[in-house]
Design a protein around this motif. Structure first.
Motif: not given
Lengths: 200, 647
Positions: B208-227
């Motif tokens: 579970g914790w890894q899933v959470a980390m990966i999910t957060l990283a993916a959402v952060a990636a969208i922010g980085v890509i967009g910005n």
């Protein structure tokens, strides 16, 4: 006194009288001459600058032809904008208090045209009461205007020269505080032939 | 290959015929697509087409739509609406799910099936509702805004639902379903949201914790890509000045983010929505909008057609009363909940009804959840089949509700609505095309009075420079109809055309004057002949780009010659007036498309008029008597002495 002359004529090139008077004004050292139509050809009056000018002088003179018993329109615009409430009039408006306000006016019609019997119906001072009252509301001292009657006629017969020379003497007298102000104010209008009486 | 072409032809022809017809009948495009789908369904059956497969592909239209919706919302707006988003959306989903579950249990279904059905029916159709709201221009109304917030919440809620559903699995179903899915659902129904389970995944089988980390990283990636990445990338691509490469980049961005989200088990729609929000402040916003929009339109159309085509009429006739009853029941119940919420959140007048009727259907995410529930043995396939029909039928009925709103309800509230609309949109909408030396000044002057013009420019170099001054300009070619649409020409009051290029200006004027006659056009004319072109193209305000500054230069020359400034001003005005007269007088002999210098008649007349004008101006030096002159003229000398003059 520190003298400021505002000249206003929308057809400056056509007015022999004012051309002569302008030349006379500009020949006097130590006074300020402003050609309003040259400075504001697009009527965009700089209020702050004009107010600074007023503050820096003791006698404010308007030199203009009498149009429709009043001033050329640019002087009216200047008054509307520059003489602000709180600056020139009103409880706090004391900036101009004690300064002198006067005019140098050229009238196309001869002297007889003014007065109850003349075709202009009123004497000149009556017609000039708006200017006089403006000065009073601004806590200023009104000085009888220096006037040329019959300018159109005199343009034809060479009467302009003496008048312009008189204007020069009048300005110099004001500059050097040699005008007898009470004596001048005893007259309704000051003309060229009155100058010996009112200038020391 | 021919199979694909045949299929494409069938879908395209059906759409092309049905949609304009439906629009003309005032039914809206969605109903048109749905009917087209129903009509072609026998053909598709005969061709053995897997409609559900196509539907999953077409669902990507929803993903694109949410990207476009995100582009319209910057993070600040999103934050500002958090209360209604969570309150309205949360209550709608929770209350509707609960009520439907209770009713289903009343009909004897087990609680887990009932709860799953509650979730399925609680969701509304983002595709239909947003499409219809946009089409009818209701998106900005309070009812439209609130509808959108509920839809957005639902789209987000799909994610925890997908996580929750497997927990409801019935062990006895798993055995039966094992065989069923072997023959019926052998392809695994790779839906957009459940993909992670059937295909590639970054999170499968991790703690579970890894899933959470990966999910957060993916959402952060969208922010980085967009910005940070998108802007330099777009700038790089824009320099190539090839439209299709920019379109490809935009598509790559949307598809790539959808893929990333699928890999981590998040909703691709949510991911692209976030990407849209991040890019909402970007200068490429309108360009992205106009590039993605056609794909969204086509895919959604395809999606609606598959909904129509997927209706199993055999099953429908077999359970007619049940399906119709359930569909009407679900819609009535949803409408009831929505109406209560609308009252609670103080929606009034027509907005309350728009909100109530608009969201009363079940939606495409219902299909997604249903296939997922079957796959994870929550609902028996027979029940799911019926539920699928209920969802489809309620979607089919939705355009009818919008028509009811349009014809029956909105007119009654028309007056109240008008006053409210003025309140919301007190600023006039202005588009400035071209932000060079010309448009830049116009835009700055408009900002000085508090207007916020939408400024569009096609030079990436210019954009880069303006960025340094913190000036907000959108990238795009204003001469393209779709970009103008994205910039909002439909409800614009004014268009200032300040682009370079004579022909482009003329074409733009022609286009806007013809298709958007309500827009006031202020156009830049390159030269005298161009003025005529623009006039016949329909421009009202035509400004010669160098004329005013040239006149000022002439006036400065007058002053330098010693002419009194006031007289110089008058002479300049007189010249301007005489020149305009010349322009009007020579207009008659102008031949469109012929250079002025090649038009002998024009040259002759211009020469003649010019000579006359110069002569007049010259003679007027001290006469001041020419026609049209206004200035002080001395009266004759005898005026003063002749008493008769005073009578």
């Amino acid at each position: 006194m520190r003298v400021l002359v505002y000249q206003a004529h929308p057809g400056a090139v056509h007015s022999m009288a004012n051309k002569a008077m302008n030349a006379a004004t500009q020949s006097v050292e130590g006074i300020t001459f402003v050609d309003l139509y040259a400075e504001y050809p697009r009527v965009d009056i700089d209020v702050a600058r004009e107010q600074d000018r007023l503050l820096a002088h003791d006698a404010i003179l308007f030199q203009y032809p009498l149009f429709w018993y009043s001033t050329p329109s640019l002087i009216k615009e200047w008054q509307d904008l520059v003489l602000q409430h709180g600056f020139a009039y009103g409880r706090e408006g004391q900036a101009l208090a004690g300064k002198y306000w006067s005019m140098g006016i050229t009238c196309g019609a001869p002297q007889e045209a003014y007065g109850a019997d003349g075709y202009n119906g009123f004497d000149l001072r009556t017609l000039l009461t708006p200017m006089e009252q403006t000065a009073r509301l601004c806590h200023m001292r009104f000085l009888s205007p220096y006037v040329l009657y019959g300018a159109l006629e005199k343009r034809e017969n060479g009467g302009l020269g003496p008048h312009a020379e008189g204007w020069r003497r009048w300005l110099i007298g004001l500059r050097d505080d040699r005008v007898l102000l009470e004596k001048a104010n005893a007259l309704d209008v000051v003309q060229e032939h009155d100058l010996n009486e009112v200038i020391q | 290959m021919t199979g694909f072409l045949l299929l494409a032809t069938v879908f395209l022809i059906a759409g092309v015929l049905a949609v304009p017809l439906a629009s003309r009948l005032g039914l809206g495009s969605v109903l048109g697509y749905l009917i087209a789908g129903i009509v072609i369904s026998p053909i598709l059956h005969w061709l053995h087409v897997d409609i559900i497969e196509i539907q999953h592909f077409a669902e990507f239209g929803v993903v694109m739509m949410l990207f476009l919706v995100g582009l319209e919302l910057d993070p600040k707006m999103l934050w500002a609406m958090r209360r209604r988003l969570l309150g309205l959306g949360g209550l709608q989903v929770a209350v509707t799910t609960g009520l439907i579950a209770v009713i289903c249990m009343g009909f004897g279904l087990s609680w887990s099936v009932a709860l799953a059905l509650g979730m399925v029916f609680a969701l509304s159709s983002t595709a239909i509702v947003l499409q219809t709201l946009n089409e009818k221009g209701l998106m900005q109304a309070q009812g439209g805004q609130d509808s959108f917030q509920v839809l957005l919440f639902q789209d987000i809620a799909v994610i925890p639902m997908l996580a929750l559903l497997p927990l409801l699995a019935m062990p006895e179903l798993a055995d039966v379903a094992g065989q069923v899915s072997a023959d019926q659902h052998g392809d695994g129904h790779g839906d957009g949201h459940g993909d992670g389970h059937a295909a590639m995944s970054l999170v499968e089988g991790r703690p579970g914790w890894q899933v959470a980390m990966i999910t957060l990283a993916a959402v952060a990636a969208i922010g980085v890509i967009g910005n940070f990445l998108a802007r330099p990338l777009f700038r790089f691509v824009a320099m190539a000045n090839l439209r299709e490469v920019f379109v490809a980049t935009a598509l790559a961005l949307v598809v790539g983010i959808a893929l990333l989200m699928s890999l981590v088990g998040l909703s691709p729609a949510l991911g692209t929505f976030l990407a849209g929000v991040v890019l909402a402040n970007s200068e490429y916003r309108h360009e992205l909008e106009s590039d993605i929009d056609p794909f969204r339109g086509l895919l959604l159309g395809l999606f609606f057609m598959t909904v129509g085509a997927a209706i199993d009429f055999g099953l429908l006739w077999g359970n007619f009363a049940l399906v119709i009853g359930a569909a009407l029941g679900v819609m009535a119940l949803k409408a009831g909940v929505l109406y209560a919420l609308a009252r609670m959140f103080k929606l009034t007048g027509s907005d309350r009804w728009l909100f109530t009727l608009g969201l009363a259907q079940a939606g495409e995410f219902g299909f997604v959840l249903l296939s997922f529930t079957v796959a994870s043995h929550v609902i028996p396939p027979e029940v799911a089949q019926i539920a699928l029909l209920v969802v489809a039928l309620s979607m089919l009925l939705t355009p009818g509700l919008f028509i009811l709103y349009d014809r029956g309800i909105a007119p009654r509230f028309l007056q109240a609505q008008d006053a409210a609309a003025e309140d919301i949109d007190h600023r006039s909408k202005i588009i400035v095309a071209g932000y060079g030396r010309f448009g830049g000044i116009v835009a700055r002057m408009l900002r000085q009075i508090g207007e916020q013009p939408v400024v569009v420019d096609y030079s990436s170099h210019q954009l880069e420079m303006l960025r340094r001054f913190d000036t907000k300009v959108f990238f795009g070619d204003a001469t393209r109809a779709d970009l103008l649409h994205a910039a909002g020409i439909e409800d614009a009051k004014m268009l200032v055309i300040a682009i370079d290029g004579k022909d482009q200006i003329t074409h733009l004027v022609e286009h806007v004057a013809r298709h958007h006659p309500h827009v006031h056009i202020v156009a830049r004319a390159v030269d005298r002949g161009h003025v005529y072109d623009l006039y016949s193209a329909g421009a009202k305000d035509i400004i010669r780009e160098t004329f005013d500054s040239a006149v000022r230069a002439g006036r400065a020359a007058y002053e330098a010659l010693g002419i009194h400034p006031f007289q110089a001003e008058q002479l300049a005005r007189r010249f301007t007036k005489a020149d305009r007269d010349l322009l009007v007088k020579t207009a008659a002999v102008h031949k469109p498309g012929v250079l002025l210098a090649d038009n002998a008649e024009f040259v002759e007349l211009a020469k003649e008029l010019n000579a006359r004008m110069e002569e007049e101006l010259l003679n007027a030096k001290d006469g001041f008597g020419v026609d049209g002159h206004q200035g002080w003229v001395p009266p004759p000398a005898n005026v003063g002495s002749d008493p008769e003059e005073g009578r």
